[in-house]
Motif scaffolding. Structure first.
Motif, PDB file in Angstrom:
ATOM      1  N   LEU A   1       0.856  -1.191   0.000  1.00 42.06           N
ATOM      2  CA  LEU A   1       0.000   0.000   0.000  1.00 42.06           C
ATOM      3  C   LEU A   1       0.890   1.239   0.000  1.00 42.06           C
ATOM      4  N   PRO A   2       0.661   2.163  -0.907  1.00 36.63           N
ATOM      5  CA  PRO A   2       1.569   3.326  -1.004  1.00 36.63           C
ATOM      6  C   PRO A   2       1.790   4.058   0.315  1.00 36.63           C
ATOM      7  N   SER A   3       0.772   4.141   1.156  1.00 43.60           N
ATOM      8  CA  SER A   3       0.936   4.853   2.430  1.00 43.60           C
ATOM      9  C   SER A   3       1.802   4.092   3.422  1.00 43.60           C
ATOM     10  N   MET A   4       2.094   2.810   3.140  1.00 46.27           N
ATOM     11  CA  MET A   4       2.846   1.963   4.072  1.00 46.27           C
ATOM     12  C   MET A   4       4.241   1.638   3.569  1.00 46.27           C
ATOM     13  N   ARG A   5       4.719   2.337   2.552  1.00 41.08           N
ATOM     14  CA  ARG A   5       6.027   2.038   1.981  1.00 41.08           C
ATOM     15  C   ARG A   5       7.175   2.464   2.912  1.00 41.08           C
ATOM     16  N   ARG A   6       8.368   1.998   2.557  1.00 49.01           N
ATOM     17  CA  ARG A   6       9.607   2.292   3.277  1.00 49.01           C
ATOM     18  C   ARG A   6       9.648   1.599   4.645  1.00 49.01           C
TER      19      ARG A   6
END
Length: 260
Positions: free
Chosen positions: A204-209
């Motif tokens: 999910l893009p908001s959960m990257r890195r």
């Protein structure tokens, strides 16, 4: 090694398509809910010309299916120029492999597990991947759990049934990473005999890195190696994404080409 990879990539579409030869290509006609592509016949060792691409274009138009190609650049270096000359958009991606001795499992602050064919899990995993690829790259983005749940609820029944069928037949194996917010990353591997390809790994893009893609990849590699596979391959979206997989033990052997 690269010949083995090319042979695998020619066999794996057959779990959801039938093949017919069109000039120097095998055109994979889909028997499921998503389209496939044409590939150069392995070992043909012919120079692809724009006219060969046009043969496939004509056949696709006759069948009413999209025109696209996938190939290993090093085994068919002429296809990229021929496809571009025929007006197609051509891209190349890093092609990587991993063997058992090189595997360096990654862990993250999440629970990673192989998923069953349960409908809700199938919907969630596909929704996570879809959102990840709609915001490409490795930077933190906007889409998160709310968008995942919305996309999962809106998914067509035909898509869900097709994904469940593949899971139950064992032609695809999906893993998910879970936090308190539910499934936040997913990915799949597609075994054919002792080789498999990892596809569709996304967070999910908001959960990257947070190391979630590497952890999901590790869960898939673990499953593959425990079930008769000794060679795992994948193509990465970019050099930055390839670096994530290199951290798990993958190394580059060439390039995957695509044109549409």
């Amino acid at each position: 090694m690269i010949t083995r990879v090319d042979d695998y990539l020619h066999r794996v579409p057959l779990s959801g398509s039938v093949a017919e030869q069109v000039g120097p290509f095998a055109l994979f006609r889909s028997t499921t809910v998503w389209p496939y592509y044409a590939r150069p016949v392995p070992g043909a060792d012919v120079k692809i010309e724009p006219a060969d691409v046009e043969l496939v274009r004509a056949r696709c138009a006759e069948l009413g299916i999209p025109l696209s190609f996938e190939w290993v650049v090093e085994t068919c270096p002429s296809l990229g120029d021929a496809a571009a000359a025929a007006g197609l958009t051509v891209v190349e991606h890093p092609l990587l492999v991993l063997e058992r001795a090189d595997f360096r499992p990654a862990v993250a602050d999440a629970r990673c597990e192989i998923l069953s064919a349960d409908e809700e899990l199938v919907r969630q995993a596909r929704a996570v991947a879809g959102l990840a690829f709609s915001e490409p790259g490795t930077g933190v983005g906007k889409a998160g759990p709310a968008e995942r749940d919305s996309a999962a609820a809106e998914m067509s029944t035909d898509m869900v049934l097709a994904l469940q069928s593949r899971a139950l037949r064992g032609v695809s194996v999906t893993a998910g990473a879970f936090t308190d917010e539910g499934m936040v990353a997913s990915g799949t591997h597609q075994p054919v005999d002792s080789t498999t390809e990892i596809v569709g790994v996304g967070t999910l893009p908001s959960m990257r890195r947070r190391g979630l893609a590497a952890a999901v990849t590790s869960a898939l590699v673990d499953h593959a190696l425990d079930n008769g596979v000794d060679l795992v391959l994948l193509s990465a979206e970019s050099d930055a994404v390839a670096a994530v997989y290199e951290g798990v033990g993958f190394h580059r052997i060439g390039h995957a080409g695509a044109a549409e």
